[in-house]
Design a protein around this motif. Structure first.
Motif, PDB file in Angstrom:
ATOM      1  N   SER A 140      54.210  91.512  49.633  1.00  0.00           N
ATOM      2  CA  SER A 140      54.490  92.651  50.541  1.00  0.00           C
ATOM      3  C   SER A 140      54.885  93.955  49.679  1.00  0.00           C
ATOM      4  O   SER A 140      55.525  93.819  48.569  1.00  0.00           O
ATOM      5  CB  SER A 140      55.558  92.370  51.371  1.00  0.00           C
ATOM      6  OG  SER A 140      56.157  93.718  52.074  1.00  0.00           O
ATOM      7  N   ALA A 175      57.960 102.465  60.754  1.00  0.00           N
ATOM      8  CA  ALA A 175      57.866 101.610  59.672  1.00  0.00           C
ATOM      9  C   ALA A 175      56.818 101.968  58.597  1.00  0.00           C
ATOM     10  O   ALA A 175      56.943 101.998  57.448  1.00  0.00           O
ATOM     11  CB  ALA A 175      57.410 100.188  60.187  1.00  0.00           C
ATOM     12  N   ALA A 176      55.832 102.574  59.260  1.00  0.00           N
ATOM     13  CA  ALA A 176      54.886 103.506  58.167  1.00  0.00           C
ATOM     14  C   ALA A 176      55.584 104.405  57.409  1.00  0.00           C
ATOM     15  O   ALA A 176      54.830 104.789  56.266  1.00  0.00           O
ATOM     16  CB  ALA A 176      53.732 103.881  59.068  1.00  0.00           C
ATOM     17  N   MET A 214      49.660  95.342  58.795  1.00  0.00           N
ATOM     18  CA  MET A 214      51.307  95.596  59.257  1.00  0.00           C
ATOM     19  C   MET A 214      51.616  94.339  59.739  1.00  0.00           C
ATOM     20  O   MET A 214      50.910  94.081  61.045  1.00  0.00           O
ATOM     21  CB  MET A 214      51.743  97.133  59.806  1.00  0.00           C
ATOM     22  CG  MET A 214      53.196  96.848  59.977  1.00  0.00           C
ATOM     23  SD  MET A 214      53.654  98.597  60.789  1.00  0.00           S
ATOM     24  CE  MET A 214      53.355  99.710  59.535  1.00  0.00           C
ATOM     25  N   TYR A 239      47.457 102.435  58.788  1.00  0.00           N
ATOM     26  CA  TYR A 239      48.162 101.189  59.025  1.00  0.00           C
ATOM     27  C   TYR A 239      47.634 100.560  60.365  1.00  0.00           C
ATOM     28  O   TYR A 239      47.567 101.156  61.418  1.00  0.00           O
ATOM     29  CB  TYR A 239      49.550 101.614  59.168  1.00  0.00           C
ATOM     30  CG  TYR A 239      50.199 102.322  58.019  1.00  0.00           C
ATOM     31  CD1 TYR A 239      50.903 101.270  57.026  1.00  0.00           C
ATOM     32  CD2 TYR A 239      50.259 103.413  57.624  1.00  0.00           C
ATOM     33  CE1 TYR A 239      51.432 101.882  55.792  1.00  0.00           C
ATOM     34  CE2 TYR A 239      50.850 103.990  56.683  1.00  0.00           C
ATOM     35  CZ  TYR A 239      51.484 103.244  55.805  1.00  0.00           C
ATOM     36  OH  TYR A 239      52.004 103.539  54.486  1.00  0.00           O
ATOM     37  N   HIS A 268      57.407 102.988  54.909  1.00  0.00           N
ATOM     38  CA  HIS A 268      56.488 102.478  53.812  1.00  0.00           C
ATOM     39  C   HIS A 268      56.032 103.639  52.880  1.00  0.00           C
ATOM     40  O   HIS A 268      55.688 103.451  51.814  1.00  0.00           O
ATOM     41  CB  HIS A 268      55.212 101.733  54.242  1.00  0.00           C
ATOM     42  CG  HIS A 268      54.381 101.084  53.221  1.00  0.00           C
ATOM     43  ND1 HIS A 268      53.305 101.565  52.972  1.00  0.00           N
ATOM     44  CD2 HIS A 268      54.536 100.131  52.369  1.00  0.00           C
ATOM     45  CE1 HIS A 268      52.648 100.829  51.854  1.00  0.00           C
ATOM     46  NE2 HIS A 268      53.514  99.853  51.680  1.00  0.00           N
ATOM     47  N   THR A 281      48.112  97.056  62.728  1.00  0.00           N
ATOM     48  CA  THR A 281      48.874  95.599  63.131  1.00  0.00           C
ATOM     49  C   THR A 281      47.866  94.620  63.383  1.00  0.00           C
ATOM     50  O   THR A 281      48.324  93.342  63.636  1.00  0.00           O
ATOM     51  CB  THR A 281      49.832  95.725  64.309  1.00  0.00           C
ATOM     52  OG1 THR A 281      49.102  96.240  65.425  1.00  0.00           O
ATOM     53  CG2 THR A 281      51.137  96.763  64.014  1.00  0.00           C
ATOM     54  N   GLY A 298      56.970  94.756  60.652  1.00  0.00           N
ATOM     55  CA  GLY A 298      56.983  96.031  59.848  1.00  0.00           C
ATOM     56  C   GLY A 298      56.571  95.902  58.232  1.00  0.00           C
ATOM     57  O   GLY A 298      56.468  96.736  57.344  1.00  0.00           O
ATOM     58  N   GLN A 299      56.369  94.397  57.769  1.00  0.00           N
ATOM     59  CA  GLN A 299      56.129  94.177  56.471  1.00  0.00           C
ATOM     60  C   GLN A 299      54.614  94.926  56.092  1.00  0.00           C
ATOM     61  O   GLN A 299      53.747  94.190  57.115  1.00  0.00           O
ATOM     62  CB  GLN A 299      56.259  92.824  56.180  1.00  0.00           C
ATOM     63  CG  GLN A 299      57.705  92.423  56.276  1.00  0.00           C
ATOM     64  CD  GLN A 299      58.098  90.882  55.880  1.00  0.00           C
ATOM     65  OE1 GLN A 299      57.704  90.640  54.756  1.00  0.00           O
ATOM     66  NE2 GLN A 299      58.183  90.084  56.757  1.00  0.00           N
ATOM     67  N   VAL A 300      54.444  95.251  55.259  1.00  0.00           N
ATOM     68  CA  VAL A 300      53.051  95.801  54.861  1.00  0.00           C
ATOM     69  C   VAL A 300      52.510  95.388  53.661  1.00  0.00           C
ATOM     70  O   VAL A 300      52.990  95.194  52.623  1.00  0.00           O
ATOM     71  CB  VAL A 300      53.065  97.538  54.651  1.00  0.00           C
ATOM     72  CG1 VAL A 300      51.830  98.133  54.329  1.00  0.00           C
ATOM     73  CG2 VAL A 300      53.811  98.034  56.040  1.00  0.00           C
ATOM     74  N   ALA A 318      56.250 101.290  64.898  1.00  0.00           N
ATOM     75  CA  ALA A 318      55.219 100.837  63.992  1.00  0.00           C
ATOM     76  C   ALA A 318      55.202 101.988  63.196  1.00  0.00           C
ATOM     77  O   ALA A 318      54.997 101.995  61.930  1.00  0.00           O
ATOM     78  CB  ALA A 318      53.928 100.574  64.564  1.00  0.00           C
TER      79      ALA A 318
END
Length: 371
Positions: free
Chosen positions: A2, A20-21, A106, A83, A24, A85, A110-112, A17
């Motif tokens: 990650s 979260a982006a 993603m 991004y 990141h 999901t 929310g881990q990328v 989302a």
């Protein structure tokens, strides 16, 4: 592996989302990343000064057409980021590698993770650090402009406090609030120089609170409250006087127009008390406006005029500034004398305007000398 620390927070919707982006993007070194206004982004959900990103909270894979649309929407940005999901189709990844679009997958928390070659490059730790340092330097410059604006305001408040006629209670409140404002202005500059932007933001907010209080005494004529830090940055940029700085002649030209507007507005409603030889026509110096306009046009292309003609044009603007300042000074003095004959102090609005005019004129002289 990650690219961000696990958040352990389940993404409930597309808004989560997007947040979260944003985090990141900041982790990638785009420290000014933020969500765009909903419905006004043309397909862009997160943006910074260098990069634009789209976020899709879908269960299905993203295909090539979505990546192409992002490229079109983000053509003004140096870097495009996507991004998803729901992952990507093979065609989407192939196109992204050809078009230098960074694809990130993603997960529900929310881990990328990087999903394309360009995304791997973008997430390289060395490049991320370089990008973060560059953004911090640019941000520090912008905050310096804001600090210059706050310092100028502190000087104006100090002058107002020395010249204004205030009652005991009003004077006590003014002295207290103005001193606090000056203290927070210094704290803002110190934090900005140290690149402690969070502390600088706090100091700015506290300084702005004092402006709101001081406005009840000075009116809006000395300083209206700042709508945001960006306002202070913009005003500070306009007051830049560093020799050799870019756009100095543009600043001079716009400053001359601002001076004429400020002077004319200052005496609206006071015309009946002005001497007969001072009129709105005198205050709105037509010649200065004409030369300022020519200087503005010439400043965009140095080849338009010879060095000698440019020098003469600058001197014509300087002469206009001197005329306007001299006429305004006589008008202010006449109004202050009229109030004194009536046993009244200087009206706070006129005093504030006169201080602003003096400050603007001094700045224009400095910029003309430095250009």
């Amino acid at each position: 592996m990650s690219d961000t620390e696990p958040s352990l927070t389940f993404l409930l919707d597309w808004q989560a989302a997007e947040l979260a982006a944003v985090e990141h993007m900041k982790a990638l070194g785009f420290v000014d990343a933020q969500k765009t206004q909903s419905g006004a982004d043309g397909g862009i959900d997160v943006e910074s000064s260098e990069a634009a990103a789209q976020v899709k909270f879908y269960a299905s894979s993203i295909g090539r057409p979505d990546i192409q649309r992002l490229r079109g929407a983000a053509h003004e940005y140096r870097i495009s980021v996507f991004y998803s999901t729901g992952g990507y189709t093979r065609e989407a990844v192939q196109y992204a590698d050809q078009a230098a679009v960074a694809l990130f997958a993603m997960d529900p928390y929310g881990q990328v993770e990087a999903a394309s070659e360009f995304a791997v490059v973008l997430a390289d730790s060395t490049l991320v650090q370089e990008r973060r340092e560059r953004f911090e330097e640019l941000k520090a410059v912008r905050y310096r402009f804001a600090a210059d604006s706050l310092d100028r305001d502190a000087q104006l408040y100090a002058q107002f406090g020395r010249l204004a006629s205030m009652g005991q209670e009003e004077g006590a409140v003014f002295t207290h609030a103005a001193a606090a404002f000056e203290s927070y202005a210094r704290a803002f500059r110190t934090a900005a120089l140290a690149k402690d932007f969070a502390a600088a933001d706090e100091a700015f907010d506290e300084a702005n609170k004092r402006i709101r209080l001081l406005r009840w005494i000075t009116g809006n004529d000395l300083r209206d409250e700042y709508g945001s830090l960006e306002d202070a940055v913009s005003i500070g940029w306009e007051w830049e006087v560093t020799p050799g700085s870019d756009h100095l002649l543009q600043r001079v030209s716009m400053g001359a127009f601002n001076l004429r507007e400020l002077v004319v507005e200052s005496f609206e409603g006071w015309e009946s008390l002005l001497p007969e030889d001072i009129s709105t026509h005198n205050l709105a110096d037509i010649e200065m406006g004409k030369y300022a306009g020519m200087l503005l046009s010439a400043s965009y292309d140095p080849a338009l005029l010879t060095p000698d003609l440019l020098r003469r044009l600058k001197e014509a603007v300087r002469a206009g500034v001197q005329r306007t300042h001299g006429t305004a000074a006589m008008a202010f003095r006449a109004l202050f004398d009229a109030n004194a004959r009536l046993g009244l102090g200087r009206p706070s609005s006129l005093l504030a305007r006169s201080l602003r005019v003096d400050a603007l004129v001094n700045r224009l002289y400095q910029q003309l000398d430095a250009s």
